[in-house]
Scaffold this motif. Structure first.
Motif, PDB file in Angstrom:
ATOM      1  N   SER A   1       0.811  -1.220   0.000  1.00  0.00           N
ATOM      2  CA  SER A   1       0.000   0.000   0.000  1.00  0.00           C
ATOM      3  C   SER A   1       0.841   1.266   0.000  1.00  0.00           C
ATOM      4  O   SER A   1       0.328   2.347  -0.300  1.00  0.00           O
ATOM      5  CB  SER A   1      -0.935   0.002   1.220  1.00  0.00           C
TER       6      SER A   1
ATOM      7  N   ARG B   1      -6.439  -2.815   2.845  1.00  0.00           N
ATOM      8  CA  ARG B   1      -5.856  -1.642   3.516  1.00  0.00           C
ATOM      9  C   ARG B   1      -6.160  -0.429   2.645  1.00  0.00           C
ATOM     10  O   ARG B   1      -5.867  -0.432   1.436  1.00  0.00           O
ATOM     11  CB  ARG B   1      -4.354  -1.792   3.709  1.00  0.00           C
ATOM     12  N   ASP B   2      -6.756   0.580   3.246  1.00  0.00           N
ATOM     13  CA  ASP B   2      -7.124   1.794   2.524  1.00  0.00           C
ATOM     14  C   ASP B   2      -6.415   2.982   3.159  1.00  0.00           C
ATOM     15  O   ASP B   2      -6.510   3.185   4.384  1.00  0.00           O
ATOM     16  CB  ASP B   2      -8.636   2.035   2.596  1.00  0.00           C
ATOM     17  N   THR B   3      -5.707   3.759   2.366  1.00  0.00           N
ATOM     18  CA  THR B   3      -5.042   4.959   2.865  1.00  0.00           C
ATOM     19  C   THR B   3      -5.735   6.184   2.273  1.00  0.00           C
ATOM     20  O   THR B   3      -6.054   6.210   1.070  1.00  0.00           O
ATOM     21  CB  THR B   3      -3.559   4.970   2.512  1.00  0.00           C
TER      22      THR B   3
ATOM     23  N   LYS C   1      -6.511   5.359  -1.680  1.00  0.00           N
ATOM     24  CA  LYS C   1      -5.859   4.205  -2.307  1.00  0.00           C
ATOM     25  C   LYS C   1      -6.384   2.921  -1.658  1.00  0.00           C
ATOM     26  O   LYS C   1      -6.358   2.769  -0.441  1.00  0.00           O
ATOM     27  CB  LYS C   1      -4.343   4.284  -2.123  1.00  0.00           C
TER      28      LYS C   1
ATOM     29  N   THR D   1      -5.873  -1.128  -1.367  1.00  0.00           N
ATOM     30  CA  THR D   1      -4.889  -2.187  -1.568  1.00  0.00           C
ATOM     31  C   THR D   1      -5.497  -3.505  -1.109  1.00  0.00           C
ATOM     32  O   THR D   1      -5.968  -3.623   0.023  1.00  0.00           O
ATOM     33  CB  THR D   1      -3.597  -1.918  -0.777  1.00  0.00           C
TER      34      THR D   1
END
Length: 724
Positions: free
Chosen positions: A311, A443-445, A461, A463
């Motif tokens: 990520s 996983r999100d940013t 983003k 992932t």
């Protein structure tokens, strides 16, 4: 929303519904309703006195059979489809019979994306217009046949409850009496559909077709099938992903009363017995040495390390508008990362498949969401041509995406090739849980900036693994999984500078569809972050959202309604809070408020859940309410308890004792308010699942000030951080 750049791809599953994907596989189903237990053939659909299209058959007795293109797995779709067809056909709804569609690419392809599969909350959405047109066309042919017989104009006739009526003379003819003559009529090219104000069925809370048989025990699920001379088998596969069979000592197993055979394949071992108990006890008596392979050292920590590392890299751009970099640099910026774990499906009906195999034919009994894929996998495993494989579909005791796979069929046929009787293969709950096709870990940013109390820039983003790249490769284009970014690329808020990326990161864990999939990840991350931004802006979470929903009046109306119905502004006791989430997922517009309290140990108690939904024309309002209630419970269960963890290449969870469900005494009052709408129907089956978790997390945030960024809910983190 306008933007300066967008990847030339179908950007979400909702846009996929509009655009369609040409070609691909087609699937169909058989489900016994009202005691019927024989799969239709394509020829059955096109024969008889009156078979105007693939969905309707009427015989000379007046029996009206409606052919169902989608599968019933508890969501009420058989009732909804019957209501739509009977509405435009003007059939007598109380006497219609339902049968499931046979496999046919030409007749039963899902109009949404060319695959006759049940999923993505799109059964009503996709078939709404085709079914209405089919019913209206058949009604016009029946009216034409009566008009010819009476020597009057068709416009002087009408239809109702399975009859054609000539009001001026008082004459009536039943559909049965007209069946043969109607069959000789040319189907009209374009028949006007009913005005919704004239609906007599659609919009009413009619009783479901499948409820009586489920209530009195007559309903047949795949696991209920019994064949003459049938044996039972249960299986063991290597606990490590990708492991193979090494050595098997079956001496003790063969001494178990009722055990008939031990089948050893390269990747699994099956014990065949006179009954399930014998098969299971025999399996427990086996001494198996496994070749665990390369994944024996895999664990959750390593998987998450790899996901977090992935990520941090650049993703493929799914959508971009404005100048995000400039806007982020010039505003009050906040950043966050959200993580969701692997999840199992935990269906009430464990995986099963019954096989009758002969040298020149294979017959399957199962409950599946993808019948043609089942047929194809069975043919490959049996070494037979496709046309030599018959698949009988039954009620599904839960699907949630797991029965979009056909791995259990291939395994059952491979075992059956070693057995000379019909065979039912049943996976134990432990095997089912530990050899699932899991909801991906994500996983999100997110980075966002605020300007004058509104979001000025948004960089997001995603992932995670790509289910579509494996399951339906044509939908995975140029590095974008359109499901993984669903509800991220088309989030409802008005943000001038907007950027979404996707990073594909494949773990050594099999992943698949899980009731909501991409949206239940993205709605969680987005709606949790919205609460953190609201607090940063010093605004009420509902007011903050509402200010940016000017281009989404249906969602704005749902948010206003849920605020009123949930008593959003009322004071709550200490350590209690309300959290909100909104979403336009699956073509429905829903706002949800969860009210919860948290004690000093971090224990969470659900107090109340309120949802307001605009799902367009509500075909059956009772079903919509029931689906949202069930979906909310499903999603809240996952938020509170759901997590699959890996140690030494193995899934650590095994059954409901360590992969627990929300219990009946833990379920709060759930209110669902359906907004009257004249828009085309949206999807509802997965909508509640995606709505509950972020609203619950936001309720905990309001109650304790702890901004959780990972599921399931971490009680210890709440207890420790809420004291500091």
């Amino acid at each position: 929303m306008s933007f300066t750049h967008q990847s030339p791809l179908v950007s979400s599953r909702r846009k996929l519904l509009g655009a369609g994907i040409a070609g691909g596989l087609l699937f169909a189903f058989h489900l016994p309703v009202r005691g019927q237990d024989k799969p239709l053939k394509v020829s059955d659909v096109s024969t008889g006195p009156f078979a105007p299209n693939a969905f309707i058959r009427i015989d000379v007795t007046g029996k009206t059979t409606l052919v169902m293109p989608q599968v019933e797995m508890g969501q009420g779709i058989y009732t909804a489809i019957a209501m739509i067809l009977a509405e435009e056909l003007d059939a007598d709804y109380t006497t219609v019979a339902l049968e499931a569609a046979p496999p046919s690419d030409k007749l039963y392809g899902n109009p949404a994306f060319g695959i006759q599969a049940t999923g993505n909350s799109n059964s009503v959405r996709a078939f709404w217009m085709p079914l209405r047109k089919a019913g209206a066309s058949a009604r016009a042919m029946l009216i034409q046949a009566a008009a010819v017989q009476w020597k009057v104009e068709p416009s002087a006739c009408s239809a109702a409850s399975g009859e054609v009526i000539h009001a001026a003379s008082g004459r009536r003819l039943s559909y049965g009496a007209l069946a043969e003559a109607a069959g000789r009529q040319t189907p009209p090219a374009d028949v006007p559909l009913k005005d919704p104000k004239d609906f007599t069925l659609i919009g009413k809370p009619l009783k479901r077709f499948d409820t009586p048989a489920k209530t009195d025990g007559k309903a047949i699920y795949g696991i209920d099938v019994m064949l003459p001379g049938m044996k039972f088998a249960t299986v063991a596969s290597c606990s490590v992903f990708g492991g193979k069979v090494g050595k098997v000592d079956d001496t003790a197993a063969k001494k178990v009363p009722g055990v008939r055979q031990v089948v050893v394949l390269d990747d699994l071992v099956a014990v065949v017995g006179d009954h399930m108990w014998a098969a299971r006890k025999g399996l427990e008596a086996l001494n198996i040495t496994w070749d665990e392979g390369a994944n024996a050292g895999v664990n959750s920590a390593a998987i998450w390390d790899a996901l977090r590392k992935a990520s941090a890299g650049d993703g493929v751009v799914a959508k971009s508008t404005g100048d995000v970099a400039k806007a982020l640099a010039g505003g009050d910026t906040i950043e966050a990362a959200y993580e969701l774990p692997f999840l199992a499906h935990a269906m009430m009906e464990p995986l099963n498949c019954t096989v009758r195999l002969t040298p020149d034919a294979c017959e399957i009994w199962i409950g599946t969401q993808v019948m043609t894929r089942v047929q194809s996998e069975a043919a490959k495993a049996a070494g037979l041509p496709l046309e030599k494989v018959t698949v009988n579909n039954h009620l599904l005791g839960g699907g949630f995406g797991r029965r979009l796979e056909a791995d259990m069929v291939a395994a059952a046929v491979r075992i059956a090739r070693q057995v000379d009787t019909p065979l039912k293969v049943v996976w134990t709950r432990e095997e089912d849980t530990q050899h699932d096709v899991y909801r991906p870990a994500y996983r999100d940013t997110i980075s966002a900036s605020l300007l004058n109390g509104r979001i000025a820039a948004w960089k997001y983003k995603v992932t995670g693994s790509s289910v579509l790249a494996r399951w339906f490769p044509p939908a995975f284009q140029k590095g974008i999984d359109i499901d993984a970014v669903d509800c991220a690329v088309d989030m409802p808020y008005d943000i001038p500078n907007f950027h979404v990326e996707y990073v594909r990161a494949e773990p050594p864990v099999p992943t698949g569809f899980w009731r909501g999939v991409g949206p239940n990840n993205n709605v969680f991350a987005i709606e949790c972050f919205m609460d953190e931004l609201a607090r940063k802006a010093g605004k009420d979470p509902i007011a903050f959202r509402r200010d940016m929903l000017g281009k989404q009046p249906r969602l704005q109306a749902a948010l206003d309604l849920v605020a009123r119905k949930s008593n959003w502004s009322d004071t709550l006791p200490a350590r209690a809070g309300r959290g909100v989430s909104v979403q336009p997922a699956f073509g429905s517009f829903i706002a949800t408020v969860v009210e919860a309290e948290v004690d000093e140990r971090g224990e969470v108690r659900l107090r109340r859940v309120t949802s307001a939904v605009d799902t367009g024309i509500a075909v059956n309002p009772d079903t919509i309410v029931a689906q949202l209630q069930g979906g909310l419970i499903f999603g809240l269960t996952a938020a509170l308890y759901g997590e699959i963890t890996i140690a030494n290449g193995r899934v650590e969870q095994s059954n409901f004792n360590d992969y627990r469900m929300l219990r009946i005494d833990e379920v709060p009052p759930i209110e669902v308010h359906v907004i009257k709408s004249g828009e085309a129907p949206g999807g509802i089956g997965e909508t509640g699942v995606t709505a509950g978790p972020p609203a619950l997390r936001n309720a905990i945030y309001a109650a304790t000030g702890v901004a959780l960024r990972r599921l399931p809910i971490d009680k210890e983190a709440i207890a420790v951080r809420s004291k500091t």
